[in-house]
Design a protein around this motif. Structure first.
Motif, mmCIF file in Angstrom:
data_model
loop_
_atom_site.group_PDB
_atom_site.id
_atom_site.type_symbol
_atom_site.label_atom_id
_atom_site.label_comp_id
_atom_site.label_asym_id
_atom_site.label_seq_id
_atom_site.Cartn_x
_atom_site.Cartn_y
_atom_site.Cartn_z
ATOM 1 N N ALA A 124 48.608 31.688 50.959
ATOM 2 C CA ALA A 124 48.963 30.785 49.854
ATOM 3 C C ALA A 124 47.774 30.586 48.910
ATOM 4 O O ALA A 124 47.929 30.573 47.679
ATOM 5 N N ASP A 125 46.586 30.466 49.485
ATOM 6 C CA ASP A 125 45.373 30.307 48.671
ATOM 7 C C ASP A 125 45.089 31.573 47.862
ATOM 8 O O ASP A 125 44.622 31.505 46.718
ATOM 9 N N THR A 126 45.337 32.742 48.460
ATOM 10 C CA THR A 126 45.146 34.011 47.742
ATOM 11 C C THR A 126 46.049 34.081 46.514
ATOM 12 O O THR A 126 45.622 34.498 45.423
ATOM 13 N N ALA A 127 47.292 33.672 46.668
ATOM 14 C CA ALA A 127 48.231 33.661 45.530
ATOM 15 C C ALA A 127 47.723 32.732 44.436
ATOM 16 O O ALA A 127 47.835 33.035 43.236
ATOM 17 N N LEU A 128 47.129 31.599 44.837
ATOM 18 C CA LEU A 128 46.595 30.644 43.854
ATOM 19 C C LEU A 128 45.377 31.226 43.140
ATOM 20 O O LEU A 128 45.194 31.011 41.931
ATOM 21 N N ILE A 129 44.531 31.963 43.868
ATOM 22 C CA ILE A 129 43.372 32.623 43.246
ATOM 23 C C ILE A 129 43.830 33.627 42.197
ATOM 24 O O ILE A 129 43.289 33.680 41.076
ATOM 25 N N ASP A 130 44.812 34.425 42.543
ATOM 26 C CA ASP A 130 45.355 35.401 41.583
ATOM 27 C C ASP A 130 45.893 34.701 40.344
ATOM 28 O O ASP A 130 45.661 35.129 39.210
ATOM 29 N N GLN A 131 46.602 33.606 40.570
ATOM 30 C CA GLN A 131 47.259 32.902 39.465
ATOM 31 C C GLN A 131 46.266 32.190 38.546
ATOM 32 O O GLN A 131 46.379 32.255 37.320
ATOM 33 N N THR A 132 45.280 31.507 39.144
ATOM 34 C CA THR A 132 44.417 30.628 38.354
ATOM 35 C C THR A 132 43.141 31.284 37.846
ATOM 36 O O THR A 132 42.520 30.771 36.918
ATOM 37 N N TYR A 133 42.730 32.404 38.453
ATOM 38 C CA TYR A 133 41.459 33.021 38.058
ATOM 39 C C TYR A 133 41.594 34.493 37.711
ATOM 40 O O TYR A 133 41.358 34.901 36.568
ATOM 41 N N LEU A 134 42.002 35.298 38.658
ATOM 42 C CA LEU A 134 41.966 36.743 38.460
ATOM 43 C C LEU A 134 42.952 37.227 37.409
ATOM 44 O O LEU A 134 42.694 38.230 36.733
ATOM 45 N N SER A 135 44.077 36.546 37.255
ATOM 46 C CA SER A 135 45.049 36.974 36.236
ATOM 47 C C SER A 135 44.441 36.911 34.838
ATOM 48 O O SER A 135 44.807 37.698 33.955
ATOM 49 N N LYS A 136 43.480 36.015 34.640
ATOM 50 C CA LYS A 136 42.808 35.910 33.336
ATOM 51 C C LYS A 136 41.927 37.130 33.051
ATOM 52 O O LYS A 136 41.605 37.411 31.898
ATOM 53 N N LEU A 137 41.533 37.836 34.127
ATOM 54 C CA LEU A 137 40.669 39.000 33.992
ATOM 55 C C LEU A 137 41.431 40.304 34.196
ATOM 56 O O LEU A 137 40.844 41.388 34.107
ATOM 57 N N GLY A 138 42.731 40.191 34.501
ATOM 58 C CA GLY A 138 43.558 41.379 34.669
ATOM 59 C C GLY A 138 43.478 42.012 36.049
ATOM 60 O O GLY A 138 43.724 43.220 36.196
ATOM 61 N N TYR A 139 43.163 41.205 37.084
ATOM 62 C CA TYR A 139 43.018 41.746 38.438
ATOM 63 C C TYR A 139 43.830 40.927 39.442
ATOM 64 O O TYR A 139 44.319 39.837 39.142
ATOM 65 N N ARG A 140 43.919 41.469 40.674
ATOM 66 C CA ARG A 140 44.443 40.760 41.835
ATOM 67 C C ARG A 140 43.427 40.844 42.969
ATOM 68 O O ARG A 140 42.703 41.827 43.075
ATOM 69 N N LYS A 141 43.395 39.849 43.813
ATOM 70 C CA LYS A 141 42.373 39.771 44.877
ATOM 71 C C LYS A 141 42.393 40.988 45.794
ATOM 72 O O LYS A 141 41.350 41.552 46.128
ATOM 73 N N ASP A 142 43.558 41.409 46.226
ATOM 74 C CA ASP A 142 43.661 42.506 47.191
ATOM 75 C C ASP A 142 43.879 43.865 46.530
ATOM 76 O O ASP A 142 44.186 44.850 47.214
ATOM 77 N N GLN A 143 43.706 43.925 45.221
ATOM 78 C CA GLN A 143 43.904 45.173 44.479
ATOM 79 C C GLN A 143 42.846 46.212 44.868
ATOM 80 O O GLN A 143 41.644 45.956 44.764
ATOM 81 N N VAL A 144 43.287 47.381 45.335
ATOM 82 C CA VAL A 144 42.368 48.465 45.690
ATOM 83 C C VAL A 144 41.999 49.223 44.427
ATOM 84 O O VAL A 144 42.875 49.706 43.701
ATOM 85 N N ILE A 145 40.707 49.343 44.146
ATOM 86 C CA ILE A 145 40.267 49.966 42.900
ATOM 87 C C ILE A 145 39.489 51.262 43.113
ATOM 88 O O ILE A 145 39.252 52.012 42.156
ATOM 89 N N ALA A 146 39.068 51.548 44.356
ATOM 90 C CA ALA A 146 38.280 52.769 44.597
ATOM 91 C C ALA A 146 38.210 53.048 46.095
ATOM 92 O O ALA A 146 38.624 52.219 46.921
ATOM 93 N N TYR A 147 37.666 54.219 46.409
ATOM 94 C CA TYR A 147 37.401 54.569 47.806
ATOM 95 C C TYR A 147 35.910 54.831 47.972
ATOM 96 O O TYR A 147 35.276 55.497 47.139
ATOM 97 N N ASN A 148 35.346 54.291 49.062
ATOM 98 C CA ASN A 148 33.920 54.435 49.342
ATOM 99 C C ASN A 148 33.719 55.298 50.591
ATOM 100 O O ASN A 148 34.088 54.885 51.694
#
Length: 626
Positions: free
Chosen positions: A318-342
């Motif tokens: 539930a907190d992760t959904a709130l982070i996505d909604q209140t912060y990351l959506s303003k930057l165009g991202y999601r918390k668990d979004q995979v962006i690369a492989y290391n």
């Protein structure tokens, strides 16, 4: 006969009860303590590289299981935390909105915590606002100087919340006094607060005296955000020596993992590291002199062997959904979004702090700054990343936005959004060379100022005099091509807000010995760093965004994801050690520090010669008299 038998039975039962009561009274008191510190918002489990491979460790859902299991066996277990429970992951973005970290401590059943320096990262107003959202949990701090402090709103909220110097809890038949304190190094790391602090050791000593005067307790425990050190006598060791009435010190701040407790006199010091990878358990038994003996001490490894509490996991989702909604959506991202492989395991945070030289991840992070400005069509020749802003590492596997954020989690911008923005300033060539010298000469004494650079390289001799170790400094591109640095030319440099301020404050911190002046394009000294912030459209360009965009720029690999190239699995000779004891190598191109040192040595030599001559004359005079 029946009455006589009944009397005998009653006497026997009373005798048995009295003997049991006597046995209980004579049996030593015992206490068990679960402790944490420096959790730094690491509420989720996370991946680490270990000899066993990549392991999933930590997280409050596992901590909940450990506490519940322990209290099922021993209901009177004391559970405490020694500060820095916040700042370090995306959960810090909910700090003011819902006091996520402090509320989790309360919900998990902690008996008390104290403040660490990072609780002040967003400033006094933010801390005050967080307290209005927090559930009641004993919050302890013994060395705030209220008479000298100038933060009335925070003081008011502390009083409403119930901040105390100490509290007394009862665990079974054991009364325990708990004290909270911030150490000197921790206090120095709180530039955003208007609170003033008293000497920590004197404050604890006075609080212990007050406890002994007012309370009848069996044990005194200090939740100390001061720390220990492997190389020198630490603040918490000094605390143990100078306040011998303390029975146990839970030592936070330095992220130390103590596999065995430190002991000074009859005081034990314990520490379980950072980010919740380990949870501490200590068992003590009272001796005849009413002091305490260590019975058992363990660091519980928070691995997959410990099941996660599913109710806690539900709250985290539930907190992760709130982070996505209140912060990351303003930057165009999601918390668990995979962006690369290391494909690689990079150096740890401690490696960047304590191991001299170049590191792959430090190079990588600095390169991302230059890439971000290049994409924004803003010119910069050099990027600087201090070890102090590197808060995590990367291990082999998928890289998420959460991972990118954790690397750069410090600070907040003028826009009130978490994480420092990129800042572009100008340095003269002479000051660029000083930057190299600061890294070569001072990094081993001021670990957080160890610098990682892109666009700048240097050679150094570690045996040369302090502040004269660099023998060559130059501009260096990713292909290894060198260009000379001109002392009077202005070079555009990109850093984060923390680093820019750090460079600008060197003169004050070094008492005038060092002076690096960040400038505007016209050569004037920067007085307002907010004017130098790099913008992304209409908003600040956050440093973790620069890293995320650089990750996403790499070609896709076999995993179908942008893949970190092999270039970052090697070093690039940005810091080249050329050790030599040759006198010419040691004394060539002396700066004013070396000249001063040579002067002091020569002066001392002349004094020694003069004294020797005087002694020789006296000896000869005495010989002639005979």
């Amino acid at each position: 006969m029946v009455k006589k038998t009944l009397k005998i039975a009653i006497v026997s039962i009373c005798g048995l009860l009295l003997s049991l009561s006597s046995a209980q009274a004579s049996s030593p008191k015992k206490v068990e303590v679960i402790f944490t510190h420096d959790l730094h918002s690491h509420l989720d489990s996370y991946r680490v590289a270990s000899p066993k491979g990549i392991e999933d460790v930590g997280g409050v859902s596992r901590l909940a299981t450990v506490i519940k299991t322990q209290r099922q066996k021993h209901p009177d277990t004391l559970v405490v935390d020694a500060g820095d429970f916040s700042m370090g992951t995306l959960y810090q973005t909910l700090y003011e909105r819902q006091a996520t970290e402090l509320n989790f401590l309360q919900e998990l059943g902690f008996d008390a915590t104290t403040l660490g320096n990072h609780e002040f990262d967003y400033g006094d107003k933010a801390l005050a606002k967080m307290l209005t959202k927090a559930k009641k949990l004993p919050l302890l701090e013994a060395n705030i100087d209220w008479q000298k402090s100038a933060s009335p709103k925070l003081e008011a909220e502390f009083k409403k919340y119930g901040l105390k110097k100490y509290t007394v809890v009862k665990k079974g038949n054991v009364k325990i006094a708990l004290i909270g304190v911030m150490g000197n190094d921790s206090i120095e790391d709180t530039p955003t607060t208007k609170l003033k602090f008293k000497d920590p050791i004197k404050s604890v000593k006075q609080t212990v005296a007050e406890i002994k005067r007012k309370e009848k307790v069996d044990m005194i425990v200090c939740l100390s955000h001061s720390g220990t050190s492997q190389t020198k006598t630490s603040e918490d060791e000094e605390l143990a020596k100078k306040v011998p009435d303390l029975d146990l010190i839970i030592s936070g701040h330095t992220h130390t993992v103590l596999n065995k407790p430190l002991r000074h006199g009859q005081t034990y010091i314990v520490s379980c590291g950072a980010y919740g990878r380990y949870t501490g358990l200590v068992k003590l038994k009272q001796k005849l002199n009413h002091r305490w003996k260590l019975v058992d001490y363990r660091l519980i490894s928070m691995t997959q062997a410990i099941p996660k509490d599913q109710q806690v996991e539900k709250q985290l989702r539930a907190d992760t959904a709130l982070i996505d909604q209140t912060y990351l959506s303003k930057l165009g991202y999601r918390k668990d979004q995979v962006i690369a492989y290391n494909p690689y395991n990079f150096e740890s945070v401690d490696d960047h702090y304590f191991k001299p030289g170049e590191h792959r991840l430090g190079d990588f992070m600095a390169d991302s700054y230059l890439y971000a400005l290049q994409q924004a069509k803003i010119k910069a020749d050099v990027a600087i990343v201090p070890a102090g802003v590197i808060r995590d590492t990367l291990v082999k596997g998928p890289v998420t936005i959460n991972d990118a954020f954790n690397l750069f989690s410090l600070g907040k911008g003028q826009d009130k959004l978490p994480v420092y923005p990129l800042v572009k300033v100008y340095l003269t060539g002479k000051d660029l060379k000083k930057v190299a010298e600061i890294d070569a000469s001072l990094a081993n004494y001021l670990n957080s100022a160890r610098l990682y650079m892109s666009g700048l390289g240097y050679e150094y001799n570690p045996h040369r005099a302090l502040m004269n170790k660099v023998t060559a400094a130059y501009l260096l591109d990713k292909q290894g091509h060198k260009r000379p640095i001109k002392d009077t030319k202005l070079y555009p440099v990109v850093a984060d807000m923390y680093s820019a301020h750090m460079l600008g404050s060197l003169k004050k911190q070094s008492y005038g010995l060092l002076n690096v002046t960040p400038r505007k394009s016209n050569g004037q000294a920067v007085t307002d760093y907010q004017q130098m912030v790099v913008m992304k459209g209409q908003r600040e360009y956050k440093v973790f965004e620069a890293f995320a965009s650089y990750l996403q720029s790499f070609p896709k690999g076999s995993q179908g994801l942008a893949t970190i190239p092999s270039y970052y699995n090697q070093l690039h000779k940005r810091k080249v050690q050329k050790a030599s004891y040759n006198p010419l190598a040691l004394l060539s191109k002396p700066n004013r520090f070396t000249v001063a040192l040579i002067g002091i040595v020569l002066g001392l030599g002349l004094i020694v010669i003069w004294v020797a001559k005087k002694l020789l004359r006296l000896k000869r005079a005495k010989f002639k008299q005979k």
